[in-house]
Structures are given as C-alpha cells and as structure tokens.
Design a protein around this motif. Sequence first.
Motif, PDB file in Angstrom:
ATOM      1  N   SER A 132       5.697 -25.991  -2.751  1.00  0.00           N
ATOM      2  CA  SER A 132       6.835 -25.498  -1.960  1.00  0.00           C
ATOM      3  C   SER A 132       7.228 -24.100  -2.403  1.00  0.00           C
ATOM      4  O   SER A 132       7.471 -23.205  -1.560  1.00  0.00           O
ATOM      5  CB  SER A 132       8.015 -26.457  -2.107  1.00  0.00           C
ATOM      6  OG  SER A 132       9.148 -25.976  -1.401  1.00  0.00           O
ATOM      7  N   ASN A 133       7.259 -23.858  -3.694  1.00  0.00           N
ATOM      8  CA  ASN A 133       7.561 -22.521  -4.210  1.00  0.00           C
ATOM      9  C   ASN A 133       6.504 -21.528  -3.778  1.00  0.00           C
ATOM     10  O   ASN A 133       6.813 -20.363  -3.448  1.00  0.00           O
ATOM     11  CB  ASN A 133       7.673 -22.555  -5.721  1.00  0.00           C
ATOM     12  CG  ASN A 133       8.883 -23.354  -6.200  1.00  0.00           C
ATOM     13  OD1 ASN A 133       9.877 -23.482  -5.460  1.00  0.00           O
ATOM     14  ND2 ASN A 133       8.816 -23.878  -7.411  1.00  0.00           N
ATOM     15  N   GLN A 134       5.271 -21.974  -3.784  1.00  0.00           N
ATOM     16  CA  GLN A 134       4.193 -21.078  -3.408  1.00  0.00           C
ATOM     17  C   GLN A 134       4.297 -20.709  -1.922  1.00  0.00           C
ATOM     18  O   GLN A 134       4.038 -19.560  -1.525  1.00  0.00           O
ATOM     19  CB  GLN A 134       2.847 -21.743  -3.706  1.00  0.00           C
ATOM     20  CG  GLN A 134       1.675 -20.772  -3.750  1.00  0.00           C
ATOM     21  CD  GLN A 134       1.746 -19.857  -4.967  1.00  0.00           C
ATOM     22  OE1 GLN A 134       2.267 -20.242  -6.004  1.00  0.00           O
ATOM     23  NE2 GLN A 134       1.255 -18.632  -4.818  1.00  0.00           N
ATOM     24  N   ARG A 135       4.666 -21.666  -1.086  1.00  0.00           N
ATOM     25  CA  ARG A 135       4.818 -21.378   0.358  1.00  0.00           C
ATOM     26  C   ARG A 135       5.989 -20.421   0.600  1.00  0.00           C
ATOM     27  O   ARG A 135       5.912 -19.538   1.473  1.00  0.00           O
ATOM     28  CB  ARG A 135       5.021 -22.694   1.110  1.00  0.00           C
ATOM     29  CG  ARG A 135       3.765 -23.520   1.275  1.00  0.00           C
ATOM     30  CD  ARG A 135       3.960 -24.632   2.290  1.00  0.00           C
ATOM     31  NE  ARG A 135       4.917 -25.637   1.798  1.00  0.00           N
ATOM     32  CZ  ARG A 135       4.576 -26.722   1.096  1.00  0.00           C
ATOM     33  NH1 ARG A 135       3.283 -26.935   0.789  1.00  0.00           N
ATOM     34  NH2 ARG A 135       5.493 -27.575   0.696  1.00  0.00           N
ATOM     35  N   ASP A 136       7.047 -20.560  -0.181  1.00  0.00           N
ATOM     36  CA  ASP A 136       8.173 -19.626  -0.049  1.00  0.00           C
ATOM     37  C   ASP A 136       7.740 -18.198  -0.375  1.00  0.00           C
ATOM     38  O   ASP A 136       8.172 -17.224   0.296  1.00  0.00           O
ATOM     39  CB  ASP A 136       9.318 -20.042  -0.972  1.00  0.00           C
ATOM     40  CG  ASP A 136      10.012 -21.314  -0.486  1.00  0.00           C
ATOM     41  OD1 ASP A 136       9.850 -21.646   0.710  1.00  0.00           O
ATOM     42  OD2 ASP A 136      10.700 -21.978  -1.301  1.00  0.00           O
ATOM     43  N   GLN A 137       6.900 -18.079  -1.384  1.00  0.00           N
ATOM     44  CA  GLN A 137       6.410 -16.738  -1.734  1.00  0.00           C
ATOM     45  C   GLN A 137       5.588 -16.144  -0.595  1.00  0.00           C
ATOM     46  O   GLN A 137       5.666 -14.940  -0.313  1.00  0.00           O
ATOM     47  CB  GLN A 137       5.571 -16.813  -3.017  1.00  0.00           C
ATOM     48  CG  GLN A 137       6.387 -17.063  -4.274  1.00  0.00           C
ATOM     49  CD  GLN A 137       5.513 -17.007  -5.533  1.00  0.00           C
ATOM     50  OE1 GLN A 137       4.354 -16.629  -5.466  1.00  0.00           O
ATOM     51  NE2 GLN A 137       6.118 -17.350  -6.656  1.00  0.00           N
ATOM     52  N   ILE A 138       4.790 -16.957   0.073  1.00  0.00           N
ATOM     53  CA  ILE A 138       3.982 -16.460   1.204  1.00  0.00           C
ATOM     54  C   ILE A 138       4.895 -15.986   2.343  1.00  0.00           C
ATOM     55  O   ILE A 138       4.664 -14.938   2.965  1.00  0.00           O
ATOM     56  CB  ILE A 138       3.018 -17.561   1.688  1.00  0.00           C
ATOM     57  CG1 ILE A 138       1.973 -17.860   0.612  1.00  0.00           C
ATOM     58  CG2 ILE A 138       2.325 -17.147   2.994  1.00  0.00           C
ATOM     59  CD1 ILE A 138       1.058 -19.021   0.947  1.00  0.00           C
ATOM     60  N   TYR A 184      -2.045 -19.652  -3.072  1.00  0.00           N
ATOM     61  CA  TYR A 184      -1.591 -20.942  -2.550  1.00  0.00           C
ATOM     62  C   TYR A 184      -2.774 -21.923  -2.405  1.00  0.00           C
ATOM     63  O   TYR A 184      -2.656 -23.111  -2.731  1.00  0.00           O
ATOM     64  CB  TYR A 184      -0.896 -20.738  -1.208  1.00  0.00           C
ATOM     65  CG  TYR A 184      -0.498 -22.037  -0.544  1.00  0.00           C
ATOM     66  CD1 TYR A 184       0.634 -22.726  -0.967  1.00  0.00           C
ATOM     67  CD2 TYR A 184      -1.265 -22.576   0.498  1.00  0.00           C
ATOM     68  CE1 TYR A 184       0.997 -23.929  -0.379  1.00  0.00           C
ATOM     69  CE2 TYR A 184      -0.906 -23.773   1.091  1.00  0.00           C
ATOM     70  CZ  TYR A 184       0.225 -24.448   0.648  1.00  0.00           C
ATOM     71  OH  TYR A 184       0.576 -25.639   1.247  1.00  0.00           O
ATOM     72  N   LYS A 185      -3.892 -21.393  -1.884  1.00  0.00           N
ATOM     73  CA  LYS A 185      -5.072 -22.248  -1.729  1.00  0.00           C
ATOM     74  C   LYS A 185      -5.526 -22.804  -3.085  1.00  0.00           C
ATOM     75  O   LYS A 185      -5.824 -23.999  -3.237  1.00  0.00           O
ATOM     76  CB  LYS A 185      -6.207 -21.469  -1.075  1.00  0.00           C
ATOM     77  CG  LYS A 185      -5.943 -21.106   0.381  1.00  0.00           C
ATOM     78  CD  LYS A 185      -7.111 -20.308   0.955  1.00  0.00           C
ATOM     79  CE  LYS A 185      -6.838 -19.915   2.412  1.00  0.00           C
ATOM     80  NZ  LYS A 185      -7.966 -19.109   2.943  1.00  0.00           N
ATOM     81  N   LEU A 186      -5.595 -21.906  -4.099  1.00  0.00           N
ATOM     82  CA  LEU A 186      -6.019 -22.340  -5.443  1.00  0.00           C
ATOM     83  C   LEU A 186      -5.014 -23.320  -6.048  1.00  0.00           C
ATOM     84  O   LEU A 186      -5.397 -24.323  -6.670  1.00  0.00           O
ATOM     85  CB  LEU A 186      -6.188 -21.125  -6.351  1.00  0.00           C
ATOM     86  CG  LEU A 186      -7.317 -20.157  -5.970  1.00  0.00           C
ATOM     87  CD1 LEU A 186      -7.309 -18.930  -6.891  1.00  0.00           C
ATOM     88  CD2 LEU A 186      -8.667 -20.846  -6.035  1.00  0.00           C
ATOM     89  N   LYS A 187      -3.733 -22.993  -5.854  1.00  0.00           N
ATOM     90  CA  LYS A 187      -2.690 -23.867  -6.405  1.00  0.00           C
ATOM     91  C   LYS A 187      -2.748 -25.240  -5.750  1.00  0.00           C
ATOM     92  O   LYS A 187      -2.557 -26.270  -6.421  1.00  0.00           O
ATOM     93  CB  LYS A 187      -1.324 -23.228  -6.181  1.00  0.00           C
ATOM     94  CG  LYS A 187      -0.183 -23.923  -6.918  1.00  0.00           C
ATOM     95  CD  LYS A 187      -0.331 -23.791  -8.427  1.00  0.00           C
ATOM     96  CE  LYS A 187       0.840 -24.377  -9.173  1.00  0.00           C
ATOM     97  NZ  LYS A 187       0.691 -24.302 -10.637  1.00  0.00           N
ATOM     98  N   ARG A 188      -3.028 -25.264  -4.472  1.00  0.00           N
ATOM     99  CA  ARG A 188      -3.102 -26.538  -3.764  1.00  0.00           C
ATOM    100  C   ARG A 188      -4.267 -27.383  -4.292  1.00  0.00           C
ATOM    101  O   ARG A 188      -4.118 -28.589  -4.524  1.00  0.00           O
ATOM    102  CB  ARG A 188      -3.269 -26.285  -2.269  1.00  0.00           C
ATOM    103  CG  ARG A 188      -3.312 -27.559  -1.441  1.00  0.00           C
ATOM    104  CD  ARG A 188      -3.365 -27.236   0.034  1.00  0.00           C
ATOM    105  NE  ARG A 188      -3.421 -28.464   0.818  1.00  0.00           N
ATOM    106  CZ  ARG A 188      -3.427 -28.492   2.133  1.00  0.00           C
ATOM    107  NH1 ARG A 188      -3.382 -27.329   2.829  1.00  0.00           N
ATOM    108  NH2 ARG A 188      -3.460 -29.632   2.786  1.00  0.00           N
TER     109      ARG A 188
END
Length: 469
Positions: A132-138, A184-188
């Motif tokens: 969720s944090n990563q999507r906010d950054q995007i 985000y892809k890597l984090k996912r």
Amino acid sequence: MKNKKILLIALIPILLIIIFVAFGNQEKVITDLTIKVERGPFQVEIYSSGELESESSENINIPEKMKDRSLRIYELTITDLIEEGTYVDSGDYVGTLDHKAVEERIKTMQDELEKALTELQDAKIDSNLNLSNQRDQIINSGLDLEEKRIVMEESIYESPSVQKKAQMDHDKALRKYEQDQNAYKLKREQEENKVTRKFINYRQISDQLAELEVLFNSLEIYSPKKGLLTYYKQGFGGVTKVGSRVTQWSPVIATIPDMTNLISRTFINEIDISKVKLNMQVKIGIDAFPSKELEGQVISIANVGQNMPNSDAKVFEVKVKIFGDDPDLRPAMTTSNVVRAMTLQDTLFVPLETVFSNDSLQFVYRLKGRKPVKQIVALGDANENFVLIKAGLKEGDELFLSTPDETKGLEYEGLEIYAQMLKEKEEKEAAEQKAKKEFEEKNKKPQLPPGVTAEMMRNMQAKPTAQPN
C-alpha cells in the motif's frame, strides 16, 4: 585213645597253616567287568541342542507411519502384548505401543502450528501495508510527473535556460515515476515470496500433525493373518516383549510362523564345525516329547562364528530342515540334534567308559595275562557311546570298564605312542608358527605403486645415484 584225640586237635591248626601257605599266594581272581576291543563300522556323530523355529514366517511390524522420518518418532515402547502361543485370526488384537511419546509430539506440533499460523497472518498484514505504501509512492510520483509536464509545456514562452530547467525537472520526475513502478513490482514479488514461505511452513506442520494423528490411531496392533503368535527372537536370549523398544531399524513386534515348515536352529562348537557339511542327515529329538524322533537335513552353516554368552567358546550357527509335519510341535521347543557326520566301515573302537585321562595322557586298563596294565592309546573321533582307537590296541584286547581294584604300582605301556603324539603336536605348532610368521612378513612388505612391479623396483634400487658436481 585220649592221646589220639589230643594229637588230632593239635594237628588241625597245623593243617590250616599249610592250606593258607599253599593257596594264599595264588593270584587273585579278576572279578571286574571287562569288554573286548571291536572292529567294524563306526558312525561319527555330533551332538547339539537347538530350538524349533519356522523357516518362513510373517512378521507383525510397527505401523507404516512410524517409518516416516519427518514425524521424528524414532522408537516406541511396547506397553501391551498378548501371551505368546496364542492362536489369532486375521484382524485380532495383538498389542499396543506407547501413546505418550506420540501425544507429546502432537502437542508440540500443535504449538508449532499455532505459531506458524500467526506468522502467516502477520506476513499477510505486513505485505499489504508495504505494498500500500509503495502504491502511494507511485501515485505521488505520477502527480509530480504531470506537474512537471505542465511546467515544461508553459516554459516555451520563457528564456532558453528556463526551458532547459523545466525539461530537466520533467525528465527527473519521469525517471522517479518509472523507478517507483519497478520497485513496486519487485516489492510485490518479495512480499508474495515471504507469504508463500510462511504458508508452506504452515502447510508442512499441518500435514505432519495430520500424519501424527494417523499414527496415534494406529498404535494398537492387529494380526495380519491367522496363526500362532510368537515373540520375536533377538539373537542369544533376546526377546521382544512388553517393555521392549521397537524402532525403524528394528521394527518387528511379533511373528506368525508357518508351522508346516520348521527348522531347528542350533550352534556347533568350533572344534566340530569342520565335520559338518550341507545335506548331512540329522536325527532330531524333542525334549517335550521324548518318544518322538524326527529326521532332518543340514541346510545352512554360518561362515562366521560368534561367542556364546558368558563364555569364550566360539560356535557356528547351523540350521536343520525338519522333514514331515507334526501338529504337536511348537516354536521355541528344545531339540536334541545328532548330526551323522560320517561312517567309517573298518576301524577299531571302544566304549567311552574304558578310557581314562591323566593330564594330556589318555589310557585304558588292558588285561595282560591275569593282571591289568595301563595302556596308552591315541584316540580319534567319538560318538555318544564309543571312541575310535588310532593306536595302542588291537582287535580282541580285553579292557576294564572301570578302574580295577589293584592299580597301585601299575606302569604305563605304549610310551612310544605318547612320544609320537607329542612330536606330532610340536610339528603342528611349528607349522602354525611358521605360517603366522610368513603372513606377518608378507604384510610388512611395502605396497608397490599401481603399475610398478617388484622387478622394476629392484632395477631402480640397483642404479647408482648421480653425484652432484
């Protein structure tokens, strides 16, 4: 008349003295039991005690699940076992293994399962938060990029330096947006792997717990077939019974023997084992039924000896196949085995009772004339009643069956036989020492490298060593 009577009375003692002197020195009449040396066929026999067992039997083993090493149940104690000799039918109760060890393992796995479930749930929550944090950054990077694009488009009316700065800010925002998308892809993938590992751990523990419960429910042992149950024998004297431990490597709890296919397992002393050969005929007696006499045949001879319990004696296991079928026979019954080793057709033999020993000297009391003599003899093989004579006697010699009354002062005859026996013993010991010495010297020789012969080594040793200038 009176004088005649007195004379007659005086002559009676004199006559008695004359009779004693005349007959008192005659040789004493031999009254001891004697027997003559015989010549004829002689059966060499070897005697041993054995135990009945089935040549083929079906084992009652530990539950199959106990062999699964992942369960970490390596041994269990037998807590209950029906009486040996009980007739069972297929599916009848046999015994029980200790439930306590499995219960403790189940409790441990339940705790681990609860812990694994908590870790799985935490991993899912952490994963959702991180993504969720990563999507906010995007989203933020996308908005910043759009802002920079608008500024860049409006800078066409500005000076070249302002336009260039607007272009650079746009490019920087674009790179940031692309980096956030890749991150985000890597984090996912990272979070998915973390959750997957936690799930796999949870699933493995859950499966082990299920297998343990299956094992727990199979700790009561039942008979796989109809027959007579016997306890499993573990070598010399060892028996699997209540209190014994069974393992993956020693899984047999009890056996159901095939009573139509019996053997006698016996142990032959190392002195006699060289006389026993395969297919030799054996006479078998059953201690529990003295009137029974069975026939058998040697079917197996161990190549390696073993020590008897609490003894230095070496013995070799021999198995004897019993011919026929007798419903009275039971496993573990004691047998008396007589192996018919060989038959000699023309030889001298005497009863064992006639042979006496004095240290390493064997002798018999032979009747010579009307007196006994100590005759030294060289003995051969023996059976239950007789022993072979190799030297010292001839056919028809009369021997005493027990020690004669008058043996004091008797001398030995046949000392040359004893001397020859000592000489043969010394020659045998010398030959053994020589063979032992040759064996030790052979082992002391250095081992040659592969491909190098003794001749090559001699040639190399014969070459002079080059001296340095």
